[in-house]
Scaffold this motif. Structure first.
Motif, PDB file in Angstrom:
ATOM      1  N   ARG A 454       0.840  -1.211   0.000  1.00 45.75           N
ATOM      2  CA  ARG A 454       0.000   0.000   0.000  1.00 45.75           C
ATOM      3  C   ARG A 454       0.868   1.251   0.000  1.00 45.75           C
ATOM      4  O   ARG A 454       0.533   2.254  -0.637  1.00 45.75           O
ATOM      5  CB  ARG A 454      -0.938  -0.001   1.218  1.00 45.75           C
ATOM      6  N   LEU A 455       2.001   1.197   0.681  1.00 46.26           N
ATOM      7  CA  LEU A 455       2.920   2.334   0.697  1.00 46.26           C
ATOM      8  C   LEU A 455       3.458   2.603  -0.705  1.00 46.26           C
ATOM      9  O   LEU A 455       3.556   3.760  -1.133  1.00 46.26           O
ATOM     10  CB  LEU A 455       4.079   2.043   1.655  1.00 46.26           C
ATOM     11  N   ALA A 456       3.782   1.544  -1.441  1.00 51.90           N
ATOM     12  CA  ALA A 456       4.323   1.708  -2.788  1.00 51.90           C
ATOM     13  C   ALA A 456       3.297   2.312  -3.740  1.00 51.90           C
ATOM     14  O   ALA A 456       3.636   3.130  -4.603  1.00 51.90           O
ATOM     15  CB  ALA A 456       4.815   0.364  -3.314  1.00 51.90           C
ATOM     16  N   ILE A 457       2.035   1.950  -3.606  1.00 53.94           N
ATOM     17  CA  ILE A 457       1.010   2.441  -4.534  1.00 53.94           C
ATOM     18  C   ILE A 457       0.507   3.824  -4.128  1.00 53.94           C
ATOM     19  O   ILE A 457      -0.096   4.539  -4.939  1.00 53.94           O
ATOM     20  CB  ILE A 457      -0.176   1.443  -4.624  1.00 53.94           C
ATOM     21  N   ALA A 458       0.751   4.234  -2.888  1.00 48.92           N
ATOM     22  CA  ALA A 458       0.213   5.511  -2.393  1.00 48.92           C
ATOM     23  C   ALA A 458       0.759   6.720  -3.134  1.00 48.92           C
ATOM     24  O   ALA A 458       0.187   7.807  -3.057  1.00 48.92           O
ATOM     25  CB  ALA A 458       0.492   5.655  -0.896  1.00 48.92           C
ATOM     26  N   THR A 459       1.864   6.544  -3.874  1.00 46.53           N
ATOM     27  CA  THR A 459       2.431   7.670  -4.626  1.00 46.53           C
ATOM     28  C   THR A 459       2.009   7.661  -6.088  1.00 46.53           C
ATOM     29  O   THR A 459       2.372   8.569  -6.833  1.00 46.53           O
ATOM     30  CB  THR A 459       3.970   7.609  -4.578  1.00 46.53           C
ATOM     31  N   HIS A 460       1.238   6.650  -6.510  1.00 44.21           N
ATOM     32  CA  HIS A 460       0.996   6.458  -7.944  1.00 44.21           C
ATOM     33  C   HIS A 460       0.013   7.475  -8.507  1.00 44.21           C
ATOM     34  O   HIS A 460      -1.035   7.745  -7.918  1.00 44.21           O
ATOM     35  CB  HIS A 460       0.478   5.042  -8.212  1.00 44.21           C
ATOM     36  N   PRO A 461       0.307   8.046  -9.691  1.00 42.54           N
ATOM     37  CA  PRO A 461      -0.581   9.060 -10.259  1.00 42.54           C
ATOM     38  C   PRO A 461      -1.898   8.504 -10.801  1.00 42.54           C
ATOM     39  O   PRO A 461      -2.840   9.267 -11.007  1.00 42.54           O
ATOM     40  CB  PRO A 461       0.258   9.655 -11.406  1.00 42.54           C
ATOM     41  N   ARG A 462      -2.004   7.195 -11.015  1.00 36.14           N
ATOM     42  CA  ARG A 462      -3.224   6.631 -11.581  1.00 36.14           C
ATOM     43  C   ARG A 462      -4.149   6.040 -10.514  1.00 36.14           C
ATOM     44  O   ARG A 462      -5.178   5.440 -10.845  1.00 36.14           O
ATOM     45  CB  ARG A 462      -2.874   5.565 -12.623  1.00 36.14           C
TER      46      ARG A 462
END
Length: 503
Positions: A454-462
């Motif tokens: 979840r930490l890795a995806i929390a920065t994703h623009p999409r």
């Protein structure tokens, strides 16, 4: 709607009230780092008196906001402002006169590119902590830094000795002959904070070898006659014997004696020598790797006496050194060592960059993670995507690190999308590296049971707005704060977060 992100998913309206985040303070701290935070909300964040005042580190602070921070005279806001590397030099000069020495120290820490007059102003600062940071800074002009060699504080002089390894000889002479033990020890050490390792003036070597606090650091620089070698081999200081064990002129008889030294790290240095007989090398290796204590000794309810505990710690440090050992002489002549029984020899061979493809392939498939990774980093043109993924999947670092092989060997989009559903959460962490990750995959990763995913995806623009907003209430502090720092966070949500915080 103004401020709504351009992405899939329904933009949030003011009527879509968000719940109170479990970690509100951390979320507000993340919001302070959000590059898309509107200026009026930056202004509201100045009213926050919790946390470390990170909003003052923003690179986009206007002159008006900087003036407000100075006028507020809040410690953490001002401290963060002093650490802001985008700060106008005129403001740094103002902060250099701040009555709080912690603020003045922060000015020094962030003073790269500062004018000479700033360092001149701080060089005679009444607080030794400020001068200590000046002594450690390579941004201080050399002539000003040299003045710190006669600073009244021994801590300042010792910091200078450890950190300024390229100091002019007159400065190093002062430090090597300083009346304080800690300064001399810092000037002639076995470890320095920076390279290159300074070489003491030859005429000072007898004095440095006679001094217990500089002896270990002087060993590598001395000419080793027989009498000196025997005297150093009997020294009670483990560091002295470690340095002696590395000396190129060590007599064979003393080499064999030090191979049996009670300190395993001394024996390890004999293991690493090119002239060590193979039988001796094997015996040392067996001793170090087999000296692991029984697991139950390390249980919380098991009391170890001080001597036993020290012995076990020393052994574990030696095992860690063994795993990380790099042998330049093996790297120079790698072919005989590709099949070595010692992983550190195979890793040292892998660094050479001169191995033929069949041997590269063999080391890319080595049983030891460090060998595989080292080989990959030194034969990039021979690492295909499947090999890169395998090496990353089986990567087992010897110590905690934020780096992983996929940082140096980016995986193709097809692999990243497949990894979005991988059973291993460590591999699912890689899926958000696909900038065009399908929205459904992003949403699934945002609901992953593993917080690191979840930490890795929390920065994703999409990541859709509603999923990003949901992460603000995540039970993990780091996930919630990272979501708040995502520039795609709706402005309406930013307003509500500040309202929750009473700002």
């Amino acid at each position: 709607m103004i401020g709504s992100p351009v992405q899939k998913g329904r933009p949030l309206a003011m009527s879509d009230a968000i719940p109170l985040p479990q970690h509100l303070d951390e979320v507000v701290d993340g919001l302070a780092r959000n590059p898309a935070l509107p200026p009026e909300l930056v202004h509201r964040l100045l009213g926050c008196r919790k946390g470390l005042g990170r909003v003052a580190k923003r690179p986009d602070l206007s002159d008006g906001l900087i003036a407000e921070i100075l006028a507020a005279d809040d410690h953490w806001l001002t401290h963060s402002l002093a650490l802001n590397r985008s700060l106008p030099q005129a403001v740094r000069m103002v902060l250099a006169e701040h009555p709080d020495p912690a603020i003045r120290t922060a000015v020094v820490i962030a003073a790269d590119g500062a004018p000479r007059e700033l360092f001149e102003r701080l060089l005679d600062d009444p607080d030794p902590q400020v001068r200590e940071h000046l002594a450690a800074s390579d941004h201080v002009p050399a002539d000003l830094r040299a003045r710190l060699a006669t600073d009244p504080s021994a801590h300042v002089r010792a910091t200078l000795a450890q950190g300024w390894t390229t100091a002019p000889e007159p400065v190093r002479r002062l430090l090597l002959t300083d009346p304080d033990d800690s300064v001399r020890a810092g000037a002639c050490a076995i470890y320095f904070r920076r390279t290159p390792h300074p070489v003491p003036p030859p005429d000072l070597l007898p004095r440095l070898l006679a001094d217990p606090v500089t002896r270990a650091g002087a060993v590598r620089h001395c000419t080793l006659d027989t009498a000196t070698a025997h005297r150093l081999a009997a020294d009670p200081d483990d560091d002295v014997r470690r340095e002696l064990a590395k000396h190129p002129d060590l007599p064979p008889a003393l080499r064999d004696e030090l191979a049996k030294d009670p300190d395993p790290s001394v024996a390890l240095r004999i293991f690493a020598r090119q002239d060590t007989p193979e039988a001796t090398r094997a015996a040392i290796h067996t001793r170090i790797v087999s000296d692991k204590p029984p697991l139950h000794w390390l249980a919380h309810d098991h009391d170890l006496d001080d001597d036993t505990l020290e012995r076990e710690i020393t052994g574990e440090l030696a095992r860690a050194e063994l795993r990380a050992l790099h042998l330049p002489w093996v790297t120079t002549d790698p072919l005989p060592h590709v099949d070595s029984p010692y992983a550190c020899f195979r890793a040292s061979a892998a660094v050479s960059g001169r191995l033929p493809p069949p041997l590269v392939a063999r080391l890319l498939a080595d049983e030891e993670s460090n060998v595989r990774t080292t080989m990959a980093l030194n034969a990039r043109d021979q690492v295909d995507p499947d090999t890169a993924e395998r090496i990353d999947r089986t990567y087992r670092p010897d110590k905690r690190t934020g780096w992983r092989p996929a940082d140096s060997f980016p995986l193709p989009t097809t692999a990243l999308r497949r990894l979005a559903t991988d059973p291993d959460p460590r591999m699912r962490q890689l899926a958000p590296r696909d900038p065009h990750l399908p929205v459904e995959s992003a949403r699934r990763l945002a609901a992953d049971p593993d917080h690191t995913v979840r930490l890795a995806i929390a920065t994703h623009p999409r990541l859709p707005a509603e999923d990003l907003t949901r992460l603000l209430a995540d039970p993990s502090e780091s996930v919630a704060a990272t979501a708040a720092a995502n520039p795609n966070l709706p402005t309406t949500v930013m307003h509500q977060l500040l309202a929750h915080a009473g700002l």
